[in-house]
Scaffold this active site. Structure first.
Site, PDB file in Angstrom:
ATOM      1  N   PHE A 171       0.800  -1.225   0.000  1.00  0.00           N
ATOM      2  CA  PHE A 171       0.000   0.000   0.000  1.00  0.00           C
ATOM      3  C   PHE A 171       0.829   1.269   0.000  1.00  0.00           C
ATOM      4  O   PHE A 171       0.327   2.343  -0.308  1.00  0.00           O
ATOM      5  CB  PHE A 171      -0.948   0.013   1.221  1.00  0.00           C
ATOM      6  N   LYS A 195      -1.576  -7.318  -9.162  1.00  0.00           N
ATOM      7  CA  LYS A 195      -2.541  -7.053  -8.100  1.00  0.00           C
ATOM      8  C   LYS A 195      -2.043  -5.876  -7.268  1.00  0.00           C
ATOM      9  O   LYS A 195      -1.068  -5.996  -6.529  1.00  0.00           O
ATOM     10  CB  LYS A 195      -2.708  -8.262  -7.184  1.00  0.00           C
ATOM     11  N   GLU A 198      -5.004  -3.752  -2.038  1.00  0.00           N
ATOM     12  CA  GLU A 198      -6.454  -3.547  -1.954  1.00  0.00           C
ATOM     13  C   GLU A 198      -6.795  -2.260  -1.215  1.00  0.00           C
ATOM     14  O   GLU A 198      -7.930  -1.822  -1.200  1.00  0.00           O
ATOM     15  CB  GLU A 198      -7.121  -4.750  -1.293  1.00  0.00           C
ATOM     16  N   ARG A 199      -5.753  -1.634  -0.601  1.00  0.00           N
ATOM     17  CA  ARG A 199      -6.048  -0.400   0.130  1.00  0.00           C
ATOM     18  C   ARG A 199      -5.925   0.832  -0.744  1.00  0.00           C
ATOM     19  O   ARG A 199      -6.394   1.905  -0.383  1.00  0.00           O
ATOM     20  CB  ARG A 199      -5.087  -0.248   1.301  1.00  0.00           C
ATOM     21  N   SER A 248       5.181  -6.926   3.464  1.00  0.00           N
ATOM     22  CA  SER A 248       5.642  -7.311   4.800  1.00  0.00           C
ATOM     23  C   SER A 248       6.338  -8.676   4.798  1.00  0.00           C
ATOM     24  O   SER A 248       6.166  -9.473   3.870  1.00  0.00           O
ATOM     25  CB  SER A 248       4.440  -7.374   5.737  1.00  0.00           C
ATOM     26  N   CYS A 303       9.507   1.810   3.377  1.00  0.00           N
ATOM     27  CA  CYS A 303      10.377   0.716   3.802  1.00  0.00           C
ATOM     28  C   CYS A 303      11.774   1.228   4.049  1.00  0.00           C
ATOM     29  O   CYS A 303      12.568   0.582   4.704  1.00  0.00           O
ATOM     30  CB  CYS A 303      10.413  -0.374   2.748  1.00  0.00           C
ATOM     31  N   GLU A 403       9.244  -3.773  13.166  1.00  0.00           N
ATOM     32  CA  GLU A 403       9.078  -2.652  12.238  1.00  0.00           C
ATOM     33  C   GLU A 403       7.825  -1.891  12.669  1.00  0.00           C
ATOM     34  O   GLU A 403       6.760  -2.486  12.812  1.00  0.00           O
ATOM     35  CB  GLU A 403       8.916  -3.182  10.809  1.00  0.00           C
TER      36      GLU A 403
HETATM   37  P1  NAD Z   1       1.415  -6.483   3.195  1.00  0.00           P
HETATM   38  O1  NAD Z   1       2.385  -7.594   3.228  1.00  0.00           O
HETATM   39  O2  NAD Z   1       0.354  -6.434   4.211  1.00  0.00           O
HETATM   40  O3  NAD Z   1       0.693  -6.442   1.765  1.00  0.00           O
HETATM   41  C1  NAD Z   1       1.429  -6.521   0.570  1.00  0.00           C
HETATM   42  C2  NAD Z   1       0.635  -7.324  -0.445  1.00  0.00           C
HETATM   43  O4  NAD Z   1       0.507  -8.663   0.007  1.00  0.00           O
HETATM   44  C3  NAD Z   1      -0.758  -6.790  -0.659  1.00  0.00           C
HETATM   45  O5  NAD Z   1      -1.034  -6.806  -2.035  1.00  0.00           O
HETATM   46  C4  NAD Z   1      -1.630  -7.739   0.110  1.00  0.00           C
HETATM   47  O6  NAD Z   1      -2.885  -7.899  -0.475  1.00  0.00           O
HETATM   48  C5  NAD Z   1      -0.861  -9.041   0.080  1.00  0.00           C
HETATM   49  N1  NAD Z   1      -1.048  -9.845   1.287  1.00  0.00           N
HETATM   50  C6  NAD Z   1      -1.202  -9.398   2.559  1.00  0.00           C
HETATM   51  N2  NAD Z   1      -1.331 -10.427   3.415  1.00  0.00           N
HETATM   52  C7  NAD Z   1      -1.258 -11.554   2.681  1.00  0.00           C
HETATM   53  C8  NAD Z   1      -1.316 -12.941   2.991  1.00  0.00           C
HETATM   54  N3  NAD Z   1      -1.478 -13.368   4.235  1.00  0.00           N
HETATM   55  N4  NAD Z   1      -1.214 -13.826   1.993  1.00  0.00           N
HETATM   56  C9  NAD Z   1      -1.030 -13.401   0.730  1.00  0.00           C
HETATM   57  N5  NAD Z   1      -0.966 -12.111   0.385  1.00  0.00           N
HETATM   58  C10 NAD Z   1      -1.070 -11.183   1.333  1.00  0.00           C
HETATM   59  O7  NAD Z   1       2.305  -5.133   3.213  1.00  0.00           O
HETATM   60  P2  NAD Z   1       1.778  -3.627   3.238  1.00  0.00           P
HETATM   61  O8  NAD Z   1       1.249  -3.343   4.605  1.00  0.00           O
HETATM   62  O9  NAD Z   1       0.936  -3.335   2.066  1.00  0.00           O
HETATM   63  O10 NAD Z   1       3.154  -2.840   3.017  1.00  0.00           O
HETATM   64  C11 NAD Z   1       4.003  -2.482   4.065  1.00  0.00           C
HETATM   65  C12 NAD Z   1       5.189  -3.418   4.173  1.00  0.00           C
HETATM   66  O11 NAD Z   1       5.870  -3.446   2.928  1.00  0.00           O
HETATM   67  C13 NAD Z   1       6.224  -2.967   5.180  1.00  0.00           C
HETATM   68  O12 NAD Z   1       6.692  -4.091   5.893  1.00  0.00           O
HETATM   69  C14 NAD Z   1       7.339  -2.370   4.325  1.00  0.00           C
HETATM   70  O13 NAD Z   1       8.620  -2.390   4.905  1.00  0.00           O
HETATM   71  C15 NAD Z   1       7.273  -3.246   3.132  1.00  0.00           C
HETATM   72  N6  NAD Z   1       7.857  -2.600   1.970  1.00  0.00           N
HETATM   73  C16 NAD Z   1       9.089  -3.024   1.552  1.00  0.00           C
HETATM   74  C17 NAD Z   1       9.694  -2.413   0.484  1.00  0.00           C
HETATM   75  C18 NAD Z   1      11.050  -2.848   0.030  1.00  0.00           C
HETATM   76  O14 NAD Z   1      11.421  -2.556  -1.084  1.00  0.00           O
HETATM   77  N7  NAD Z   1      11.786  -3.551   0.872  1.00  0.00           N
HETATM   78  C19 NAD Z   1       9.044  -1.374  -0.203  1.00  0.00           C
HETATM   79  C20 NAD Z   1       7.775  -0.989   0.239  1.00  0.00           C
HETATM   80  C21 NAD Z   1       7.200  -1.622   1.320  1.00  0.00           C
END
Ligand code: NAD
Length: 520
Positions: A171, A195, A198-199, A248, A303, A403
């Site tokens: 997101f 994809k 969703e937020r 994450s 991140c 984090e």
């Molecule tokens: P998230 O993991 O909650 O969601 C990311 C994606 O995964 C979304 O599309 C979501 O629908 C999907 N998802 C969520 N839970 C899932 C599950 N149980 N099974 C399958 N798919 C699932 O992450 P977020 O809250 O959207 O983003 C924040 C996180 O992303 C932070 O931890 C941040 O550090 C990380 N991030 C990392 C980088 C990098 O390059 N290292 C860049 C941006 C964000």
């Protein structure tokens, strides 16, 4: 609320304001170059984080829609891979041009759905656009190698597309992360199913519209929606050859394991805990401004946010001054003039962050600057947390180990440079780190000895531009970081090598018996 099905994306005009939308429009799938209303039975309400007003609802795309997206991408692949590289380059030129033209519209959708300030949202778009612009140089980036390995014999290597690839986005960068994937995947000849989070899928939907306008053929880019169910489909669908994931650790480690077990290539960037080491000889004014911007900008939801300060020696005395700068930041709706940081993404996220602040207090740390309970007057219903600084933090505390992903800076004190390195290297994450010093020798030691994958020297957020690669390491990437995003390795990720060895001999073969041994 009355939801309207949109007939085209042009119907969805994001107001550059936080005013309540009278009849929100449903988010659609993008299949075969068309915006198609979903037949979903499950919908996820999307709220403006500054007001918690409804903005749209996002479908959990149905199984039929998910299959249709892969069918479309599979069908498109055959002709897309046969288009010339120069043709694909021309489309990318047009695509980048359209993104620039629609820069503010993209940014407005990000501010409305994600919450970051409009100025910061423009940066989100630009950082993605630069990946697309760099991809325009594909004609010199994808060349293979050739070697005459023996007389009349040569080996040539080529980079070929994989087929249908998928991307799963977080997101926090609704334009940048899709643009880490779309340009490189498509210009190298793959077709995609993407994809968005969703937020906040709005920016991605605009990108789809622009790709279609740029001339992308139907099926090269498809967009579906939903949460874990959509991801599980992508993980198990054999026609999807590669997965790009950013998000994450919880989701990413699962996706890496299951995707890899299913024989797919997976690139996955995960969470972080980025440390800044501050030395007494640094330019104090620069360091304090840089740290305050990098800790609290985007409400800490980057991140590469600088979330952990390691104050070396006497620099611990500077923290009150840092707190003064943090207090000077304006927390407000992202469309408001002069806003420095917006809200966090959701009420759940706000609560999670507040709980971590409370846990720090319970574990004996000091809440030097407490952002809990703050809110801008005009937006009382948003997910607000003001800049927060926690001091006297010890490595065993929850606020250090997890984090936080909010506008919270945790500060640890050490006496020496060596202790700082030891502390940073003991952390499980390895996304980025920075040092503030005027000494070239100290900076040199830091860059060599520190284990984080992206190092800033007097630079608070050292994210490399797209001619390099995003090189996080340790727990911040899955699979040991072999498949980093964009740059050379981004191209390698989306292509597989083929080598051709040929023998052209002018004279006729003279021997009449086949040779059965490996040549020695
Ligand atoms: P998230 O993991 O909650 O969601 C990311 C994606 O995964 C979304 O599309 C979501 O629908 C999907 N998802 C969520 N839970 C899932 C599950 N149980 N099974 C399958 N798919 C699932 O992450 P977020 O809250 O959207 O983003 C924040 C996180 O992303 C932070 O931890 C941040 O550090 C990380 N991030 C990392 C980088 C990098 O390059 N290292 C860049 C941006 C964000």
């Amino acid at each position: 609320h009355h939801f309207r099905p949109a007939t085209s994306l042009a119907d969805v005009q994001y107001p550059a304001s936080h005013e309540r939308i009278e009849s929100p429009v449903d988010t659609q799938n993008f299949l075969d170059n068309k915006f198609v209303a979903s037949k979903a039975t499950t919908w996820l309400d999307l709220h403006d984080p500054a007001t918690n007003n409804l903005v749209t609802r996002v479908p959990q795309s149905t199984d039929e829609e998910l299959v249709a997206a892969v069918d479309s991408a599979e069908k498109a692949f055959k002709s897309w891979r046969d288009t010339s590289l120069l043709h694909r380059q021309q489309l990318m030129f047009k695509f980048t041009h359209l993104i620039r033209e629609n820069w503010d519209r993209l940014a407005a959708s990000i501010t409305l759905e994600q919450g970051k300030t409009f100025a910061d949202a423009r940066g989100d778009v630009l950082r993605g656009l630069q990946v697309a612009e760099t991809a325009c140089g594909i004609t010199t980036q994808m060349t293979g190698e050739v070697l005459e390995v023996a007389k009349d014999m040569e080996t040539r290597s080529y980079r070929e597309p994989l087929g249908v690839v998928a991307a799963i986005c977080p997101f926090n960068f609704p334009a940048m992360i899709p643009l880490w994937c779309i340009p490189i995947a498509t210009i190298t000849g793959n077709t995609m199913v993407l994809k968005p989070s969703e937020r906040d899928p709005g920016a991605c939907m605009i990108l789809a519209e622009l790709a279609e306008k740029a001339g992308y053929p139907a099926g090269v880019i498809n967009i579906v929606h939903g949460s874990a169910k959509t991801v599980d489909f992508m993980l198990d669908e054999p026609r999807i050859k590669a997965l790009s994931f950013v998000g994450s650790n919880k989701a990413g480690e699962y996706i890496y394991a299951r995707g890899s077990a299913n024989g797919k290539r997976v690139q996955a960037n995960l969470g972080a805990k980025n440390h800044a080491a501050v030395l007494p000889d640094c330019n104090k004014n620069h360091a304090l401004n840089a740290i305050s911007g990098a800790a609290f900008g985007a409400a800490g939801q980057r991140c590469m946010a600088l979330s952990t300060l390691v104050m070396i020696g006497e620099t611990k005395e500077w923290i009150p001054e840092l707190a003064e700068r943090a207090k000077g930041l304006s927390m407000n709706g992202g469309f408001e003039e002069g806003a420095d940081l917006g809200p966090v993404i959701s009420p759940q996220s706000k609560k999670r962050i507040e709980d971590i602040i409370a846990s720090a207090e319970e574990e004996g740390a000091t809440i030097l600057l407490d952002g809990r309970g703050q809110k801008p007057e005009k937006y009382p219903n948003g997910n607000w947390i003001g800049p927060t600084i926690i001091t006297n933090v010890k490595p065993h505390m929850k606020c250090y180990k997890e984090e936080i992903f909010g506008p919270v800076l945790v500060c640890l004190n050490v006496e020496t440079f060596d202790e700082a390195i030891e502390l940073i290297n003991a952390n499980e994450y390895g996304n980025g780190t920075s040092i503030f010093t005027r000494s070239g020798a100290t900076a040199g030691r830091f860059q060599r000895e520190v284990e984080a994958g992206q190092v800033g020297i007097n630079v608070p957020i050292p994210v490399p531009l797209p001619m390099f690669s995003f090189t996080g390491n340790k727990k911040s990437v899955a699979g040991g970081g072999a498949n980093t995003f964009y740059g050379k390795s981004g191209i390698y990720f989306y292509t597989q090598q083929k080598t051709v060895t040929s023998l052209w001999r002018s004279e006729d073969a003279v021997a009449t018996k086949a040779s059965v041994n490996m040549p020695t």
